[in-house]
Write a protein that holds these residues in place. Structure first.
Motif, PDB file in Angstrom:
ATOM      1  N   GLU A 121       0.946  -1.130  -0.055  1.00  0.00           N
ATOM      2  CA  GLU A 121       0.054   0.091   0.067  1.00  0.00           C
ATOM      3  C   GLU A 121       1.014   1.192   0.184  1.00  0.00           C
ATOM      4  O   GLU A 121       1.828   1.207   0.599  1.00  0.00           O
ATOM      5  CB  GLU A 121      -0.919   0.009   1.195  1.00  0.00           C
ATOM      6  CG  GLU A 121      -2.291   0.512   1.087  1.00  0.00           C
ATOM      7  CD  GLU A 121      -3.330  -0.053   2.000  1.00  0.00           C
ATOM      8  OE1 GLU A 121      -3.443   0.901   3.045  1.00  0.00           O
ATOM      9  OE2 GLU A 121      -3.576  -1.257   2.251  1.00  0.00           O
ATOM     10  N   GLY A 122       0.791   2.262  -0.962  1.00  0.00           N
ATOM     11  CA  GLY A 122       1.352   3.338  -0.865  1.00  0.00           C
ATOM     12  C   GLY A 122       2.740   3.061  -1.714  1.00  0.00           C
ATOM     13  O   GLY A 122       3.611   3.950  -2.095  1.00  0.00           O
ATOM     14  N   LYS A 123       3.139   1.834  -2.176  1.00  0.00           N
ATOM     15  CA  LYS A 123       4.253   1.478  -2.976  1.00  0.00           C
ATOM     16  C   LYS A 123       3.913   0.727  -4.282  1.00  0.00           C
ATOM     17  O   LYS A 123       4.481  -0.118  -4.821  1.00  0.00           O
ATOM     18  CB  LYS A 123       5.100   0.697  -1.998  1.00  0.00           C
ATOM     19  CG  LYS A 123       5.517   1.188  -0.965  1.00  0.00           C
ATOM     20  CD  LYS A 123       6.281  -0.036   0.080  1.00  0.00           C
ATOM     21  CE  LYS A 123       6.693   0.736   1.401  1.00  0.00           C
ATOM     22  NZ  LYS A 123       7.113  -0.412   2.325  1.00  0.00           N
ATOM     23  N   GLY A 124       2.823   1.228  -4.802  1.00  0.00           N
ATOM     24  CA  GLY A 124       2.244   0.822  -5.786  1.00  0.00           C
ATOM     25  C   GLY A 124       0.842   0.509  -6.151  1.00  0.00           C
ATOM     26  O   GLY A 124       0.119   0.042  -6.852  1.00  0.00           O
ATOM     27  N   VAL A 125       0.286   0.156  -4.964  1.00  0.00           N
ATOM     28  CA  VAL A 125      -1.111  -0.585  -4.548  1.00  0.00           C
ATOM     29  C   VAL A 125      -1.890   0.783  -4.278  1.00  0.00           C
ATOM     30  O   VAL A 125      -1.589   1.559  -3.241  1.00  0.00           O
ATOM     31  CB  VAL A 125      -0.948  -1.627  -3.633  1.00  0.00           C
ATOM     32  CG1 VAL A 125      -2.547  -1.751  -3.264  1.00  0.00           C
ATOM     33  CG2 VAL A 125      -0.426  -2.900  -3.829  1.00  0.00           C
ATOM     34  N   SER A 126      -2.995   1.001  -4.949  1.00  0.00           N
ATOM     35  CA  SER A 126      -3.798   2.123  -4.662  1.00  0.00           C
ATOM     36  C   SER A 126      -5.334   1.725  -4.731  1.00  0.00           C
ATOM     37  O   SER A 126      -5.629   0.709  -5.384  1.00  0.00           O
ATOM     38  CB  SER A 126      -3.560   3.161  -5.802  1.00  0.00           C
ATOM     39  OG  SER A 126      -4.686   4.081  -5.835  1.00  0.00           O
ATOM     40  N   CYS A 131      -7.228   9.544  -7.934  1.00  0.00           N
ATOM     41  CA  CYS A 131      -6.031  10.076  -7.155  1.00  0.00           C
ATOM     42  C   CYS A 131      -4.800   9.902  -7.739  1.00  0.00           C
ATOM     43  O   CYS A 131      -3.915  10.738  -7.681  1.00  0.00           O
ATOM     44  CB  CYS A 131      -6.211   9.660  -5.793  1.00  0.00           C
ATOM     45  SG  CYS A 131      -7.895   9.872  -4.854  1.00  0.00           S
ATOM     46  N   ASP A 132      -4.607   8.663  -8.066  1.00  0.00           N
ATOM     47  CA  ASP A 132      -3.273   8.057  -8.263  1.00  0.00           C
ATOM     48  C   ASP A 132      -2.732   7.859  -9.729  1.00  0.00           C
ATOM     49  O   ASP A 132      -1.606   7.562  -9.951  1.00  0.00           O
ATOM     50  CB  ASP A 132      -2.930   6.839  -7.436  1.00  0.00           C
ATOM     51  CG  ASP A 132      -3.098   7.121  -6.095  1.00  0.00           C
ATOM     52  OD1 ASP A 132      -3.030   8.492  -5.518  1.00  0.00           O
ATOM     53  OD2 ASP A 132      -3.565   6.518  -5.109  1.00  0.00           O
ATOM     54  N   PHE A 135       0.452   9.029 -11.435  1.00  0.00           N
ATOM     55  CA  PHE A 135       1.777   8.591 -11.169  1.00  0.00           C
ATOM     56  C   PHE A 135       2.056   7.403 -12.125  1.00  0.00           C
ATOM     57  O   PHE A 135       3.353   6.702 -11.967  1.00  0.00           O
ATOM     58  CB  PHE A 135       1.918   8.153  -9.723  1.00  0.00           C
ATOM     59  CG  PHE A 135       1.714   9.254  -8.782  1.00  0.00           C
ATOM     60  CD1 PHE A 135       2.604  10.155  -8.631  1.00  0.00           C
ATOM     61  CD2 PHE A 135       0.515   9.307  -8.137  1.00  0.00           C
ATOM     62  CE1 PHE A 135       2.657  11.579  -7.915  1.00  0.00           C
ATOM     63  CE2 PHE A 135       0.298  10.676  -7.297  1.00  0.00           C
ATOM     64  CZ  PHE A 135       1.498  11.460  -7.153  1.00  0.00           C
ATOM     65  N   VAL A 196       8.864  -1.513  -4.222  1.00  0.00           N
ATOM     66  CA  VAL A 196       7.656  -1.194  -4.726  1.00  0.00           C
ATOM     67  C   VAL A 196       7.244  -2.304  -5.618  1.00  0.00           C
ATOM     68  O   VAL A 196       7.683  -3.173  -5.912  1.00  0.00           O
ATOM     69  CB  VAL A 196       7.980   0.148  -5.792  1.00  0.00           C
ATOM     70  CG1 VAL A 196       8.170   1.278  -5.121  1.00  0.00           C
ATOM     71  CG2 VAL A 196       8.658  -0.184  -6.654  1.00  0.00           C
ATOM     72  N   SER A 211       3.661  -2.003 -12.794  1.00  0.00           N
ATOM     73  CA  SER A 211       4.054  -0.930 -12.077  1.00  0.00           C
ATOM     74  C   SER A 211       3.193  -0.657 -10.853  1.00  0.00           C
ATOM     75  O   SER A 211       3.478   0.019  -9.664  1.00  0.00           O
ATOM     76  CB  SER A 211       4.613   0.255 -12.705  1.00  0.00           C
ATOM     77  OG  SER A 211       5.230   0.006 -13.866  1.00  0.00           O
ATOM     78  N   ARG A 227     -12.429   6.992   1.204  1.00  0.00           N
ATOM     79  CA  ARG A 227     -10.872   7.179   0.928  1.00  0.00           C
ATOM     80  C   ARG A 227     -10.998   8.179  -0.300  1.00  0.00           C
ATOM     81  O   ARG A 227     -10.250   8.995  -0.315  1.00  0.00           O
ATOM     82  CB  ARG A 227     -10.191   5.959   0.343  1.00  0.00           C
ATOM     83  CG  ARG A 227      -9.659   5.034   1.509  1.00  0.00           C
ATOM     84  CD  ARG A 227      -9.142   3.687   0.691  1.00  0.00           C
ATOM     85  NE  ARG A 227      -8.646   2.598   1.579  1.00  0.00           N
ATOM     86  CZ  ARG A 227      -7.684   2.432   1.984  1.00  0.00           C
ATOM     87  NH1 ARG A 227      -6.765   3.045   1.861  1.00  0.00           N
ATOM     88  NH2 ARG A 227      -7.440   1.390   2.803  1.00  0.00           N
TER      89      ARG A 227
END
Lengths: 287, 103
Positions: A121-126, A131-132, A135, A196, A211, A227
């Protein structure tokens, strides 16, 4: 524009609707089904109801009661919520605008626990494509899911990412898969990567390089919706104060999605409290 | 203290070489949760003087986001002595940030 949009038509949502509609506050209830209560065969511990009653019967009576006070109930699945002073709730069938929202979709009791998901989570899992997505410009991402919620997340990602793979974890896709999206129906064994996310491994031993992993399993639950709109979440619970208010102005939560005792009586009580807060907010902001 | 806008030009001076801890909020205008996070950081900056508060707009400063492997927003990084010492991903309220910063 509704004064209150209630997402979820179980005991918390319907109880909230009872209070808001009786207070002459324009109310919409959006529900996919009756949730956990629908599957309860016999209830014998609910205040004042001596004869055993089924969850379905109790829900049916509550729906009629709520509608008799003027609340609208629509059967729809909510895919996303955004907030820009007021709320825009996106469902499969349509979009709904509201001054306030009460999240009461219950708790997902059986979410797939995939190895490596929480760790990344926060390292490629969203959990939030809107929002993401940014990236992952030009990169390959996986969307985990097979239904409308996954389709909604894919639609947010496709204009941005290089390549998207729909990973259904053993299910058949229930959607028209957009052009250019590849589909992997094999069961998923893990999300892997040193620091990641680097790959998804399948039960049949294959793996694909990605990724990013966007989680959209099943339908969007209260926590996922919270969220997306920026409400504080801890684990699988939405954080509220004693008035059932989240940190987002006009957003409330009630019932199993806020944790605690997973009982009809507590859901009904929290629904009533969330309704009182939403009514007060509406009256303050409507004038 | 006012919140400092960070670009790649002032990043080293304002963040890496800061004498006090720096909380950096990575955000963007199109991110709903970031719009909730911003005012919380602003309010905390008014209240706490032992920490510097800074913001990076990821739309304008993609390189900084990539450098620190920011893949979700909002992400809040705490820098101490030029290194990331704490990470918060997703919205956090004032109390949560205070405990993260130990203030």
């Amino acid at each position: 524009m509704y004064d209150v949009i209630i997402v979820g038509a179980g005991p918390a949502g319907l109880s909230a609707a009872l209070y808001t509609s009786r207070a002459n506050v324009k109310t919409l209830v959006i529900g996919k089904d009756g949730g956990a209560l629908e599957r309860v065969e016999k209830i014998e511990n609910y205040f004042g109801v001596a004869a055993p009653i089924s969850g379905c019967e109790l829900l049916e009576q509550s729906r009629s009661q709520v509608q008799s006070f003027g609340a609208e109930i629509v059967e729809d699945e909510v895919l996303g919520i955004s907030w820009t002073g007021t709320f825009r709730v996106t469902g499969i069938k349509g979009e709904y605008q509201g001054r306030t929202v009460i999240l009461a979709t219950g708790a997902s009791r059986a979410k797939a626990k995939l190895f490596g998901l929480t760790e990344h989570e926060g390292k490629g899992v969203s959990y939030c494509a809107v929002c993401d997505a940014f990236f992952y410009r030009g990169k390959t991402v996986a969307v985990l899911g097979h239904g409308e919620y996954a389709a909604h997340e894919l639609a947010q990602l496709l204009p941005v990412v290089g390549q998207a793979v729909l990973c259904t974890n053993g299910k058949e896709p229930e959607i028209d898969v957009p052009e250019g999206v590849s589909v992997e129906t094999a069961g998923i064994s893990a999300v892997t990567g040193d620091e990641v996310v680097e790959a998804i491994e399948f039960a049949d031993g294959r793996q694909i390089s990605v990724s990013g992993v966007f989680v959209a399993l099943g339908s969007a639950g209260a926590v996922e919706l919270a969220r997306k709109v920026g409400a504080q979440v801890e684990g699988n619970k939405i954080v509220t104060d004693e008035k059932m208010a989240t940190n987002v102005p006009g957003l409330y939560a009630a019932g199993d999605c806020v944790g605690g005792l997973l009982q009809i009586s507590t859901a009904v009580g929290e629904g009533a409290q969330a309704a009182m807060s939403a009514i007060a907010f509406t009256r303050r902001n409507r004038a | 203290m006012a919140v400092v806008e960070i670009t790649k030009n002032n990043f080293e001076a304002e963040v890496l070489k800061s004498q006090i801890p720096v909380l950096v909020d990575f955000w963007a205008v199109w991110c709903g949760p970031c719009m909730m996070q911003g005012p919380v950081v602003d309010a905390l900056a008014e209240e706490v003087s032992t920490v510097k508060f800074a913001k990076v707009n990821v739309d304008e400063e993609m390189e900084l986001a990539q450098q620190f492997r920011v893949m979700n927003i909002p992400t809040l990084l705490v820098f101490e002595g030029g290194k990331v010492t704490k990470t918060q991903i997703g919205f956090a309220d004032k109390e949560h940030l205070k405990s993260l910063l130990g203030v």
